[in-house]
Write a protein that holds these residues in place. Structure first.
Motif, short mmCIF file in Angstrom:
data_model
loop_
_atom_site.label_atom_id
_atom_site.label_comp_id
_atom_site.label_asym_id
_atom_site.label_seq_id
_atom_site.Cartn_x
_atom_site.Cartn_y
_atom_site.Cartn_z
N HIS A 1 -0.81 -0.93 0.48
CA HIS A 1 0.00 -0.16 1.44
C HIS A 1 -0.16 -0.74 2.85
O HIS A 1 -0.67 -0.07 3.76
CB HIS A 1 -0.42 1.31 1.43
CG HIS A 1 -0.39 1.95 0.09
ND1 HIS A 1 0.79 2.29 -0.55
CD2 HIS A 1 -1.40 2.29 -0.77
CE1 HIS A 1 0.50 2.82 -1.74
NE2 HIS A 1 -0.81 2.82 -1.89
N PRO A 2 0.27 -1.98 3.07
CA PRO A 2 -0.02 -2.66 4.33
C PRO A 2 0.66 -2.08 5.56
O PRO A 2 0.26 -2.39 6.68
CB PRO A 2 0.47 -4.09 4.06
CG PRO A 2 1.50 -3.96 2.99
CD PRO A 2 1.02 -2.83 2.13
N GLU A 3 1.66 -1.23 5.38
CA GLU A 3 2.40 -0.69 6.52
C GLU A 3 2.25 0.82 6.66
O GLU A 3 2.89 1.42 7.53
CB GLU A 3 3.90 -1.03 6.38
CG GLU A 3 4.19 -2.51 6.22
CD GLU A 3 3.78 -3.33 7.42
OE1 GLU A 3 3.78 -2.78 8.55
OE2 GLU A 3 3.45 -4.52 7.25
N THR A 4 1.41 1.45 5.83
CA THR A 4 1.33 2.91 5.80
C THR A 4 -0.04 3.38 6.27
O THR A 4 -1.07 2.93 5.76
CB THR A 4 1.60 3.46 4.40
OG1 THR A 4 2.86 2.96 3.94
CG2 THR A 4 1.64 4.98 4.41
N ALA B 1 -7.04 1.77 17.02
CA ALA B 1 -6.13 2.92 17.06
C ALA B 1 -5.30 3.00 15.78
O ALA B 1 -4.86 4.08 15.37
CB ALA B 1 -5.22 2.83 18.28
N LYS B 2 -5.07 1.86 15.16
CA LYS B 2 -4.42 1.78 13.85
C LYS B 2 -5.34 0.97 12.95
O LYS B 2 -5.47 -0.24 13.10
CB LYS B 2 -3.04 1.13 13.94
CG LYS B 2 -2.00 1.99 14.65
CD LYS B 2 -1.66 3.22 13.84
CE LYS B 2 -0.52 4.01 14.45
NZ LYS B 2 -0.20 5.23 13.65
N SER B 3 -6.02 1.66 12.04
CA SER B 3 -7.10 1.04 11.29
C SER B 3 -6.71 0.73 9.85
O SER B 3 -5.99 1.50 9.20
CB SER B 3 -8.31 1.99 11.28
OG SER B 3 -9.32 1.53 10.42
N SER B 4 -7.22 -0.39 9.34
CA SER B 4 -7.03 -0.70 7.92
C SER B 4 -7.68 0.34 7.03
O SER B 4 -7.29 0.51 5.87
CB SER B 4 -7.59 -2.10 7.60
OG SER B 4 -8.94 -2.22 7.99
N HIS B 5 -8.65 1.07 7.55
CA HIS B 5 -9.24 2.17 6.79
C HIS B 5 -8.18 3.22 6.45
O HIS B 5 -8.17 3.78 5.35
CB HIS B 5 -10.36 2.84 7.59
CG HIS B 5 -11.65 2.10 7.60
ND1 HIS B 5 -12.51 2.08 6.52
CD2 HIS B 5 -12.24 1.35 8.57
CE1 HIS B 5 -13.59 1.37 6.83
NE2 HIS B 5 -13.44 0.90 8.06
N SER B 6 -7.28 3.49 7.40
CA SER B 6 -6.25 4.52 7.18
C SER B 6 -5.18 4.06 6.21
O SER B 6 -4.41 4.88 5.71
CB SER B 6 -5.63 4.93 8.52
OG SER B 6 -6.61 5.49 9.37
N ARG B 7 -5.14 2.79 5.93
CA ARG B 7 -4.24 2.27 4.89
C ARG B 7 -4.92 2.29 3.53
O ARG B 7 -4.31 1.88 2.52
CB ARG B 7 -3.81 0.84 5.24
CG ARG B 7 -3.11 0.71 6.58
CD ARG B 7 -2.40 -0.63 6.73
NE ARG B 7 -3.27 -1.78 6.64
CZ ARG B 7 -3.84 -2.41 7.67
NH1 ARG B 7 -3.65 -1.93 8.91
NH2 ARG B 7 -4.59 -3.47 7.49
N GLY B 8 -6.17 2.71 3.48
CA GLY B 8 -6.92 2.73 2.23
C GLY B 8 -7.37 1.36 1.79
O GLY B 8 -7.71 1.16 0.62
#
Length: 202
Positions: free
Chosen positions: A192-195, A112-119
């Motif tokens: 960007h580990p939190e974005t 639901a919260k993916s490292s992909h979305s952090r780039g």
């Protein structure tokens, strides 16, 4: 596009790509929101590490084929909605033959919260530089099954060795593997580990 993000093919020479979620060839069976172009995007740090991995792979006679990089959060939200919809059987035999849709999240195949979305993550495989043929890996992208795990039973020695080639290349270049998916690697020193970003790929 966010200033720290670039198109991977413009930043890493010699890379091949096929952005599966921009096509009908993915586990949802249709293009996914946020993927408006068949391009792969990543942070500059991710691309720099991929560039090193491409050189490492070439030394072994391999090239890199990238299936996904940055993933808009709206795409992840689409996956969540899709997992609650009635089963139609269109993609189940190929992508999740032994589990139900809703189990993808609890079994760790979709987040639901993916490292992909952090780039910070990339899905990829190897191909032979001399022929262009994909290297056999014992299963395709997004096969949500124990056979996709690192160290899985049920694959050949050649396939296991090829997975190890990819793993050694990627870990040598600053990426961490993911136990459940032989194709998924996350940059260890991500910028960007939190974005969790949500701009579309256009």
């Amino acid at each position: 596009m966010h200033g720290d993000f670039v198109f991977v093919d413009e930043f890493v020479s010699g890379i091949r790509w096929d952005a599966k979620y921009a096509t009908w060839d993915n586990f949802t069976g249709k293009p996914v929101p946020g993927y408006l172009a068949n391009r792969v995007v990543g942070t500059k740090a991710l691309c720099a590490a991929l560039g090193r991995a491409r050189v490492e792979a070439a030394a072994l006679g391999f090239g890199l084929l990238v299936w996904d990089g940055y993933r808009p959060q709206r795409a992840v939200d689409c996956f969540i909605r899709w997992s609650t919809q009635p089963e139609d059987g269109r993609t189940k035999p190929r992508h999740y033959p032994n589990i139900d849709r809703a189990e993808m999240f609890e079994r760790g195949y979709v987040a639901a919260k993916s490292s992909h979305s952090r780039g910070a993550a990339v899905d990829l495989t190897l191909y032979h530089l001399d022929t262009g043929e994909l290297v056999p890996m014992g299963g395709d992208h997004d096969l949500m099954d124990p056979v996709s795990h690192h160290g899985a039973d049920g694959i050949s020695r050649v396939e296991a060795r090829n997975r190890e080639h990819l793993r050694s290349i990627m870990t040598a270049c600053g990426f961490a593997p993911y136990d459940c998916e032989w194709w998924h690697y996350t940059l260890e020193d991500e910028p960007h580990p939190e974005t969790y970003f949500d701009f579309p790929i256009v």
